[in-house]
Write a protein that holds these residues in place. Sequence first.
Motif, PDB file in Angstrom:
ATOM      1  N   MET A 143      13.008 -14.177  20.372  1.00  8.10           N
ATOM      2  CA  MET A 143      13.262 -13.063  19.432  1.00  8.10           C
ATOM      3  C   MET A 143      13.874 -11.891  20.193  1.00  8.10           C
ATOM      4  SD  MET A 143      10.518 -10.975  17.062  1.00  8.10           S
ATOM      5  CE  MET A 143      10.046 -12.417  16.113  1.00  8.10           C
ATOM      6  N   SER A 144      14.954 -11.320  19.652  1.00  7.16           N
ATOM      7  CA  SER A 144      15.620 -10.209  20.335  1.00  7.16           C
ATOM      8  C   SER A 144      14.766  -8.958  20.271  1.00  7.16           C
ATOM      9  CB  SER A 144      16.989  -9.965  19.694  1.00  7.16           C
ATOM     10  OG  SER A 144      16.821  -9.428  18.399  1.00  7.16           O
ATOM     11  N   ALA A 145      15.076  -8.036  21.195  1.00 10.82           N
ATOM     12  CA  ALA A 145      14.335  -6.778  21.244  1.00 10.82           C
ATOM     13  C   ALA A 145      14.504  -6.005  19.941  1.00 10.82           C
ATOM     14  CB  ALA A 145      14.807  -5.936  22.431  1.00 10.82           C
ATOM     15  N   GLN A 146      15.742  -6.044  19.362  1.00 14.63           N
ATOM     16  CA  GLN A 146      16.023  -5.309  18.130  1.00 14.63           C
ATOM     17  C   GLN A 146      15.182  -5.844  16.967  1.00 14.63           C
ATOM     18  OE1 GLN A 146      17.736  -2.649  17.605  1.00 14.63           O
ATOM     19  NE2 GLN A 146      17.623  -2.625  15.356  1.00 14.63           N
ATOM     20  N   SER A 147      15.118  -7.178  16.845  1.00 22.42           N
ATOM     21  CA  SER A 147      14.349  -7.759  15.738  1.00 22.42           C
ATOM     22  C   SER A 147      12.854  -7.542  15.947  1.00 22.42           C
ATOM     23  CB  SER A 147      14.650  -9.257  15.609  1.00 22.42           C
ATOM     24  OG  SER A 147      14.345  -9.932  16.819  1.00 22.42           O
ATOM     25  N   ASP A 148      12.404  -7.485  17.204  1.00 18.70           N
ATOM     26  CA  ASP A 148      10.997  -7.203  17.494  1.00 18.70           C
ATOM     27  C   ASP A 148      10.633  -5.787  17.040  1.00 18.70           C
ATOM     28  OD1 ASP A 148       8.404  -7.645  18.649  1.00 18.70           O
ATOM     29  OD2 ASP A 148       9.017  -6.310  20.267  1.00 18.70           O
ATOM     30  N   VAL A 149      11.531  -4.826  17.319  1.00 14.76           N
ATOM     31  CA  VAL A 149      11.303  -3.434  16.903  1.00 14.76           C
ATOM     32  C   VAL A 149      11.284  -3.331  15.387  1.00 14.76           C
ATOM     33  CG1 VAL A 149      12.303  -1.105  16.887  1.00 14.76           C
ATOM     34  CG2 VAL A 149      12.269  -2.428  19.006  1.00 14.76           C
ATOM     35  N   LEU A 150      12.230  -4.085  14.731  1.00 14.38           N
ATOM     36  CA  LEU A 150      12.285  -4.059  13.265  1.00 14.38           C
ATOM     37  C   LEU A 150      11.003  -4.622  12.667  1.00 14.38           C
ATOM     38  CD1 LEU A 150      14.021  -3.430  10.781  1.00 14.38           C
ATOM     39  CD2 LEU A 150      14.977  -5.738  10.954  1.00 14.38           C
ATOM     40  N   GLU A 151      10.471  -5.669  13.300  1.00 13.78           N
ATOM     41  CA  GLU A 151       9.227  -6.278  12.815  1.00 13.78           C
ATOM     42  C   GLU A 151       8.063  -5.290  12.960  1.00 13.78           C
ATOM     43  OE1 GLU A 151       6.327 -10.018  13.934  1.00 13.78           O
ATOM     44  OE2 GLU A 151       8.487 -10.289  14.212  1.00 13.78           O
ATOM     45  N   GLN A 152       8.031  -4.602  14.089  1.00 15.89           N
ATOM     46  CA  GLN A 152       6.976  -3.587  14.293  1.00 15.89           C
ATOM     47  C   GLN A 152       7.066  -2.493  13.230  1.00 15.89           C
ATOM     48  OE1 GLN A 152       5.955  -2.055  18.271  1.00 15.89           O
ATOM     49  NE2 GLN A 152       7.442  -3.519  19.093  1.00 15.89           N
ATOM     50  N   TYR A 153       8.307  -2.103  12.907  1.00 15.34           N
ATOM     51  CA  TYR A 153       8.495  -1.043  11.917  1.00 15.34           C
ATOM     52  C   TYR A 153       7.987  -1.485  10.548  1.00 15.34           C
ATOM     53  CZ  TYR A 153      10.740   2.203   8.712  1.00 15.34           C
ATOM     54  OH  TYR A 153      10.954   3.103   7.716  1.00 15.34           O
ATOM     55  N   HIS A 154       8.373  -2.706  10.134  1.00 12.27           N
ATOM     56  CA  HIS A 154       7.958  -3.203   8.820  1.00 12.27           C
ATOM     57  C   HIS A 154       6.443  -3.373   8.743  1.00 12.27           C
ATOM     58  CE1 HIS A 154      12.264  -4.724   7.947  1.00 12.27           C
ATOM     59  NE2 HIS A 154      12.031  -3.596   7.309  1.00 12.27           N
ATOM     60  N   LYS A 155       5.840  -3.810   9.851  1.00 12.90           N
ATOM     61  CA  LYS A 155       4.371  -3.943   9.893  1.00 12.90           C
ATOM     62  C   LYS A 155       3.715  -2.585   9.725  1.00 12.90           C
ATOM     63  CE  LYS A 155       0.496  -5.442  12.732  1.00 12.90           C
ATOM     64  NZ  LYS A 155       0.016  -5.868  14.058  1.00 12.90           N
ATOM     65  N   MET A 156       4.287  -1.574  10.403  1.00 22.31           N
ATOM     66  CA  MET A 156       3.750  -0.207  10.322  1.00 22.31           C
ATOM     67  C   MET A 156       3.784   0.304   8.884  1.00 22.31           C
ATOM     68  SD  MET A 156       5.236   3.197  12.211  1.00 22.31           S
ATOM     69  CE  MET A 156       6.734   3.206  11.205  1.00 22.31           C
ATOM     70  N   ILE A 157       4.887   0.055   8.174  1.00 18.78           N
ATOM     71  CA  ILE A 157       5.018   0.513   6.785  1.00 18.78           C
ATOM     72  C   ILE A 157       4.089  -0.273   5.866  1.00 18.78           C
ATOM     73  CG2 ILE A 157       6.576   0.751   4.825  1.00 18.78           C
ATOM     74  CD1 ILE A 157       7.109   2.773   7.047  1.00 18.78           C
ATOM     75  N   LYS A 158       4.094  -1.611   6.020  1.00 16.99           N
ATOM     76  CA  LYS A 158       3.296  -2.454   5.139  1.00 16.99           C
ATOM     77  C   LYS A 158       1.813  -2.175   5.271  1.00 16.99           C
ATOM     78  CE  LYS A 158       2.520  -7.298   3.884  1.00 16.99           C
ATOM     79  NZ  LYS A 158       2.828  -8.720   4.187  1.00 16.99           N
ATOM     80  N   GLU A 159       1.334  -1.994   6.506  1.00 19.32           N
ATOM     81  CA  GLU A 159      -0.092  -1.770   6.738  1.00 19.32           C
ATOM     82  C   GLU A 159      -0.456  -0.281   6.749  1.00 19.32           C
ATOM     83  OE1 GLU A 159      -1.463  -3.914  10.158  1.00 19.32           O
ATOM     84  OE2 GLU A 159      -0.423  -5.776   9.547  1.00 19.32           O
TER      85      GLU A 159
END
Length: 580
Positions: free
Chosen positions: A1-17
């Motif tokens: 997984m690229s660094a960019q997609s990892d950051v995007l995943e962290q962001y979406h997790k932050m919003i969702k939770e």
Amino acid sequence: MSAQSDVLEQYHKMIKEQLLYSVYQPIVSLQDGQVMGYEALIRGPKESPFHSPLAMFQFAEQQGELYTLEQLAREKAIQGSILEHPKQLLFINISSQVLYDPGFVPGKTLEILQNHGLSPNNVVFEITERSSIEDFSLAKKILEHYRKQGYRIAIDDAGAGYSSLQAIAELQPDFIKIDRSLIENIHKSKVKEYILETFVTFALKMNISLIAEGIEHEDELIKLTRLGVHYAQGFLLGKPNEAAAKLADNLSMLIWQHRKVQGGSMTWNIGDLSTPVQVFDKRVLISVVADHFKKHQEAVGVVIVDEDVPVGLVMRERLFQHLAGQYAFSLFWNRTIDGIMDEAPLIVDEFTYVEQVSQMATSRSIHHLYDLVIITSHGKMAGAASIRTILESITNVRMESARVANPLTGLPGNLQINRELNKRISDSKPFHVVYADLDYFKWFNDRFGFQKGDQLIQYTADVMQQAIAVCGTPYDFVGHVGGDDFIAISGTQAPEQLCKEMIRRFEQGVQMFYEEEEWEYVWDRSGNKVKSEGVTLSLSLVVCSCESPISLEHISHTAALLKKKAKAHQGSIYYFQNIG
């Protein structure tokens, strides 16, 4: 997984939770040192790349998800709110482009506010400058819609660029937040000081409150307090925190010592005009209030309270207009009064100056121009004043001041000077008297003419008042004895510094009156030739410790002896002596 997609995943997790949380930085009154509200500042998870709000919002904007983030941030700000009483305000940041988002409606925010015991009157939408406003007419229309529901508006970063100044002109906010770039080292910059003075004058005329941001040093706080800025915020006053704040005692004392004096010795506090007014609890039925007005024809309004804290106003005429419709009587009669009261009346502390209240009252819309002004003491209900009473008192004060003031400078004359001195003596608290006298004024008047002489007298009056504003206390006094003689009465803890400031300011500007002429000698009042560079300032400082009885005669005699010493010295100088 690229660094960019990892950051995007962290962001979406932050919003969702919903992993965001708010911290709150206090905003402090520069009149009394009390916390008037808090700015909510959003934070991401502590160990994530989004802990910093700047990084978080920049990423959301890049992803086209700014609205979702801002909505969640608003919810978190309200959920964690630490407001301690109904009059404190919560400042919530919104970026200008979110205003145009069709999803940005106050309904959701209102629901969350009510769930947490708050109302739109507690909320200030702070328009941030992440991007400039493109359509001011649309933004104005949108914000007016929120204002009608009780929300207030602040413009952030004023002075940082043209766009913020344009936003002030177009949107006419309730608060202007002055950018840190204008605040930093303001005590060392005359240019910044003059800009802030202009902001203060403008804000007073427009009934807008100023908030200075980014205060980190006591010298900045002192300067801003003396300039008359309304509120302040910064690390010196309190860092962002999750708990309620209280200003340090030493900073409260600084504010009390240096707060700007509004008017002279003849100015009254609004508390002096306070009269009793009928109050009702906000849960009282409309029918009860209507019955009160029917039984008391002289009553023009009533104040609505919540546990003795004023939260609204009902004026007679407006209530009966509500009840005048075809079905209004049956619709409203058995509802509680908080449903139709004015939720944003003018409420002022008892120690606010009458002229200041007058300016605030007459800046209201035409529909509220003659509403009662509610007066509080320590945040609790104290009374009310009508516009008529306020304007009559100002007229009386001005007539009295004009009758006894010096016609050239407008400063209080001998009658008021004696009143002030007697008052200080009877209070038995330490004070200081500075007598000021111009040396070689007769020579100047003869050489340059009476018009120039009058201008120099007026300049000296300005010097005295400016020095008092910088080095004095809020209750100091400046009077014009007559001719080229002045007096200052001060409670400052540094009277010698006050004298030095008077001399510094006088010397700094007196040269402009000489029209580039040169001379080697001047003539004193006896016609004797004296070597001098021109008019100088002699000060006699009488330090009254009041440990033993003193009299007017004692003060005058001491000042006369000191004046004789000062006159014998070449150049501007002060001499002092302790009495009492």
